[in-house]
Design a protein around this motif. Structure first.
Motif, PDB file in Angstrom:
ATOM      1  N   THR A 181      31.904  14.964   0.239  1.00 35.59           N
ATOM      2  CA  THR A 181      31.424  13.961  -1.003  1.00 35.59           C
ATOM      3  C   THR A 181      30.043  13.914  -0.386  1.00 35.59           C
ATOM      4  OG1 THR A 181      33.400  12.730  -0.607  1.00 35.59           O
ATOM      5  CG2 THR A 181      31.583  11.606  -1.712  1.00 35.59           C
ATOM      6  N   VAL A 182      29.043  13.618  -1.538  1.00 37.03           N
ATOM      7  CA  VAL A 182      27.381  13.800  -1.277  1.00 37.03           C
ATOM      8  C   VAL A 182      27.039  12.501  -2.069  1.00 37.03           C
ATOM      9  CG1 VAL A 182      25.209  14.653  -1.792  1.00 37.03           C
ATOM     10  CG2 VAL A 182      27.466  16.370  -1.333  1.00 37.03           C
ATOM     11  N   TRP A 183      26.057  11.622  -1.388  1.00 38.89           N
ATOM     12  CA  TRP A 183      25.396  10.644  -1.812  1.00 38.89           C
ATOM     13  C   TRP A 183      23.673  10.785  -1.916  1.00 38.89           C
ATOM     14  CZ3 TRP A 183      29.377  10.491   1.733  1.00 38.89           C
ATOM     15  CH2 TRP A 183      30.549   9.822   1.334  1.00 38.89           C
ATOM     16  N   LYS A 184      23.289  10.153  -2.995  1.00 39.04           N
ATOM     17  CA  LYS A 184      21.813   9.930  -2.972  1.00 39.04           C
ATOM     18  C   LYS A 184      21.349   8.527  -3.123  1.00 39.04           C
ATOM     19  CE  LYS A 184      17.628  12.671  -4.721  1.00 39.04           C
ATOM     20  NZ  LYS A 184      16.639  11.738  -5.124  1.00 39.04           N
ATOM     21  N   THR A 185      20.386   8.118  -2.103  1.00 37.20           N
ATOM     22  CA  THR A 185      20.260   6.784  -2.321  1.00 37.20           C
ATOM     23  C   THR A 185      21.353   5.731  -2.439  1.00 37.20           C
ATOM     24  OG1 THR A 185      19.756   6.720  -4.542  1.00 37.20           O
ATOM     25  CG2 THR A 185      17.860   7.147  -2.893  1.00 37.20           C
ATOM     26  N   GLY A 186      22.292   5.859  -1.725  1.00 32.13           N
ATOM     27  CA  GLY A 186      23.602   5.148  -1.766  1.00 32.13           C
ATOM     28  C   GLY A 186      24.488   5.144  -2.989  1.00 32.13           C
ATOM     29  N   VAL A 187      24.262   6.309  -3.778  1.00 36.49           N
ATOM     30  CA  VAL A 187      25.013   6.413  -5.085  1.00 36.49           C
ATOM     31  C   VAL A 187      25.689   7.845  -4.970  1.00 36.49           C
ATOM     32  CG1 VAL A 187      25.003   6.956  -7.520  1.00 36.49           C
ATOM     33  CG2 VAL A 187      23.517   5.016  -6.398  1.00 36.49           C
ATOM     34  N   LYS A 188      26.924   8.057  -5.162  1.00 37.47           N
ATOM     35  CA  LYS A 188      27.668   9.168  -5.219  1.00 37.47           C
ATOM     36  C   LYS A 188      27.506   9.917  -6.282  1.00 37.47           C
ATOM     37  CE  LYS A 188      32.437   9.406  -5.957  1.00 37.47           C
ATOM     38  NZ  LYS A 188      33.850   9.487  -5.672  1.00 37.47           N
ATOM     39  N   VAL A 189      26.916  11.434  -5.837  1.00 35.68           N
ATOM     40  CA  VAL A 189      26.462  12.431  -6.798  1.00 35.68           C
ATOM     41  C   VAL A 189      27.307  13.444  -6.952  1.00 35.68           C
ATOM     42  CG1 VAL A 189      24.191  11.558  -6.954  1.00 35.68           C
ATOM     43  CG2 VAL A 189      24.820  13.298  -5.263  1.00 35.68           C
ATOM     44  N   ASP A 190      28.241  13.630  -5.978  1.00 35.42           N
ATOM     45  CA  ASP A 190      28.896  15.136  -6.039  1.00 35.42           C
ATOM     46  C   ASP A 190      30.227  14.840  -5.373  1.00 35.42           C
ATOM     47  OD1 ASP A 190      29.507  17.942  -7.051  1.00 35.42           O
ATOM     48  OD2 ASP A 190      29.211  18.175  -5.103  1.00 35.42           O
ATOM     49  N   SER A 191      31.488  15.335  -5.568  1.00 39.30           N
ATOM     50  CA  SER A 191      32.492  15.324  -4.810  1.00 39.30           C
ATOM     51  C   SER A 191      33.197  16.522  -5.189  1.00 39.30           C
ATOM     52  CB  SER A 191      33.426  13.989  -5.307  1.00 39.30           C
ATOM     53  OG  SER A 191      34.753  14.060  -4.601  1.00 39.30           O
ATOM     54  N   THR A 192      33.665  17.282  -3.999  1.00 38.41           N
ATOM     55  CA  THR A 192      34.265  18.562  -4.072  1.00 38.41           C
ATOM     56  C   THR A 192      35.466  18.643  -3.389  1.00 38.41           C
ATOM     57  OG1 THR A 192      32.186  19.573  -4.117  1.00 38.41           O
ATOM     58  CG2 THR A 192      33.882  21.041  -3.463  1.00 38.41           C
ATOM     59  N   LYS A 193      36.380  19.300  -3.785  1.00 34.29           N
ATOM     60  CA  LYS A 193      37.680  19.533  -2.933  1.00 34.29           C
ATOM     61  C   LYS A 193      38.252  20.799  -3.141  1.00 34.29           C
ATOM     62  CE  LYS A 193      40.976  16.266  -3.096  1.00 34.29           C
ATOM     63  NZ  LYS A 193      41.866  15.143  -3.662  1.00 34.29           N
ATOM     64  N   GLU A 194      38.416  21.665  -2.081  1.00 32.42           N
ATOM     65  CA  GLU A 194      38.902  22.912  -1.985  1.00 32.42           C
ATOM     66  C   GLU A 194      40.205  23.359  -1.279  1.00 32.42           C
ATOM     67  OE1 GLU A 194      37.770  25.449  -3.882  1.00 32.42           O
ATOM     68  OE2 GLU A 194      38.109  27.441  -2.733  1.00 32.42           O
ATOM     69  N   MET A 195      41.170  23.838  -1.781  1.00 35.16           N
ATOM     70  CA  MET A 195      42.420  24.244  -1.077  1.00 35.16           C
ATOM     71  C   MET A 195      42.070  25.555  -0.248  1.00 35.16           C
ATOM     72  SD  MET A 195      45.300  23.652   0.173  1.00 35.16           S
ATOM     73  CE  MET A 195      45.955  22.352  -0.627  1.00 35.16           C
ATOM     74  N   LEU A 196      42.179  25.623   0.997  1.00 34.32           N
ATOM     75  CA  LEU A 196      42.139  26.865   1.765  1.00 34.32           C
ATOM     76  C   LEU A 196      43.326  27.472   1.829  1.00 34.32           C
ATOM     77  CD1 LEU A 196      39.616  25.283   4.550  1.00 34.32           C
ATOM     78  CD2 LEU A 196      39.047  26.251   2.295  1.00 34.32           C
ATOM     79  N   GLY A 197      44.485  27.044   2.319  1.00 32.83           N
ATOM     80  CA  GLY A 197      45.591  27.638   2.321  1.00 32.83           C
ATOM     81  C   GLY A 197      46.513  27.193   3.605  1.00 32.83           C
ATOM     82  N   THR A 198      47.309  28.122   3.679  1.00 26.93           N
ATOM     83  CA  THR A 198      48.480  27.902   4.837  1.00 26.93           C
ATOM     84  C   THR A 198      48.233  29.073   5.801  1.00 26.93           C
ATOM     85  OG1 THR A 198      50.061  26.743   3.889  1.00 26.93           O
ATOM     86  CG2 THR A 198      50.757  27.573   5.652  1.00 26.93           C
ATOM     87  N   PHE A 199      47.829  28.711   7.114  1.00 30.73           N
ATOM     88  CA  PHE A 199      47.471  29.779   8.135  1.00 30.73           C
ATOM     89  C   PHE A 199      48.467  29.464   9.397  1.00 30.73           C
ATOM     90  CE2 PHE A 199      44.023  28.261   5.687  1.00 30.73           C
ATOM     91  CZ  PHE A 199      43.402  29.449   5.254  1.00 30.73           C
ATOM     92  N   SER A 200      48.574  30.835   9.846  1.00 28.43           N
ATOM     93  CA  SER A 200      49.442  30.768  11.063  1.00 28.43           C
ATOM     94  C   SER A 200      48.610  30.849  12.380  1.00 28.43           C
ATOM     95  CB  SER A 200      50.476  32.006  11.066  1.00 28.43           C
ATOM     96  OG  SER A 200      49.782  33.314  11.061  1.00 28.43           O
ATOM     97  N   PRO A 201      49.163  30.677  13.599  1.00 30.63           N
ATOM     98  CA  PRO A 201      48.020  30.652  14.646  1.00 30.63           C
ATOM     99  C   PRO A 201      48.027  32.207  14.887  1.00 30.63           C
ATOM    100  CG  PRO A 201      50.333  30.022  15.310  1.00 30.63           C
ATOM    101  CD  PRO A 201      50.426  30.078  13.839  1.00 30.63           C
ATOM    102  N   GLN A 202      46.678  32.547  15.539  1.00 39.75           N
ATOM    103  CA  GLN A 202      46.254  33.976  15.899  1.00 39.75           C
ATOM    104  C   GLN A 202      45.049  33.569  16.783  1.00 39.75           C
ATOM    105  OE1 GLN A 202      45.719  35.955  11.960  1.00 39.75           O
ATOM    106  NE2 GLN A 202      43.436  35.526  12.008  1.00 39.75           N
ATOM    107  N   SER A 203      44.746  34.564  17.383  1.00 38.01           N
ATOM    108  CA  SER A 203      43.634  34.936  18.413  1.00 38.01           C
ATOM    109  C   SER A 203      42.240  34.991  17.439  1.00 38.01           C
ATOM    110  CB  SER A 203      43.844  35.751  19.440  1.00 38.01           C
ATOM    111  OG  SER A 203      44.060  37.131  18.768  1.00 38.01           O
TER     112      SER A 203
END
Length: 252
Positions: A181-203
């Protein structure tokens, strides 16, 4: 005299005509009232279409997300009981299709080195800003999630994308997503949501690159911005929250 008589006669004639018209309009009004009483009322919109008609076009409320939908903090999806990685691998081992799916998901994970930890752990190693014709701007992530001062600068009207490098350990992380979420002078100007996925543990660390975007340009776009980025999973567990500031300028 003739003018007076003429005026009087005309007045009477006009009065008689008005009475006839009033009677006619009264009859029409009576018929209209009866008809309206018998006929269901159908309201019309400004465009002339009946109010009761079903419209296929989506309403504004279905297109635009509400504030509650955008900010789903506090919401928790019930994903069922948790199991350790070993328990998940042993569960339903007689089901061939499930066994193959688990092997594909887990890959070459050494189950003996994982332990019996229920909670997955995700560590965001770094964020990079990728822009055509420029070297990647790699941003180190402080432990407290609060970079000191200005974190980075973007050129107005430039194309760029964000690239994350992160590591998963202990257990499978389900539905990892990135919000910003991004604000400029206290006003919200942008909002982004991105699904990355499901991940198993690995080195080896994982890498995910966001879709390319273009920074705004112009005198009103230039200036300082504040932002908050989060990495959360399906259980709404937050692995990192970064609060930072950045600038958009005429040049890098």
């Amino acid at each position: 005299m003739s003018l007076t008589v003429g005026a009087t006669s005309s007045s009477k004639t006009m009065g008689h005509e008005r009475d006839e018209k009033d009677n006619e309009s009264g009859e029409k009004a009576g018929v209209g009232a009866d008809d309206r009483a018998k006929t269901p009322k159908v309201e019309e919109k400004a465009d002339g279409e009946p109010e009761g008609r079903i419209h296929r076009s989506a309403s504004e409320s279905s297109i635009c997300a509400t504030e509650d939908e955008e900010d789903d903090e506090g919401r928790k999806i019930d994903v069922g009981p948790q199991y350790t990685l070993k328990e998940q691998f042993e569960k339903d081992k007689d089901d061939e299709s499930l066994r193959k799916w688990k092997e594909q998901l887990l890959g070459s994970v050494d189950l003996n080195s994982i332990g019996e930890t229920l909670e997955p752990d995700v560590k965001i190693l770094n964020l990079a800003i990728v822009s055509p014709g420029r070297s990647d701007m790699v941003l180190s992530v402080p432990e407290n999630g609060k970079p000191k001062g200005l974190w980075f600068t973007l050129k107005e009207g430039s194309r760029y994308s964000l690239k994350f490098t992160f590591q998963v350990s202990n257990n499978i992380v389900s539905g990892l997503k990135y919000t910003n979420t991004v604000w400029k002078t206290g006003v919200k100007v942008d909002s982004t949501k991105e699904m990355l996925g499901t991940f198993s543990p690995q080195s080896e660390p994982y890498m995910h690159e966001m879709p390319e975007e273009t920074t705004p340009s112009g005198i009103f776009a230039r200036g300082s911005y504040s932002a908050r980025s989060k990495f959360v999973d399906d259980d709404n567990k937050c692995y990192l929250e970064i609060n930072y500031t950045f600038d958009i300028r005429k040049d890098w």
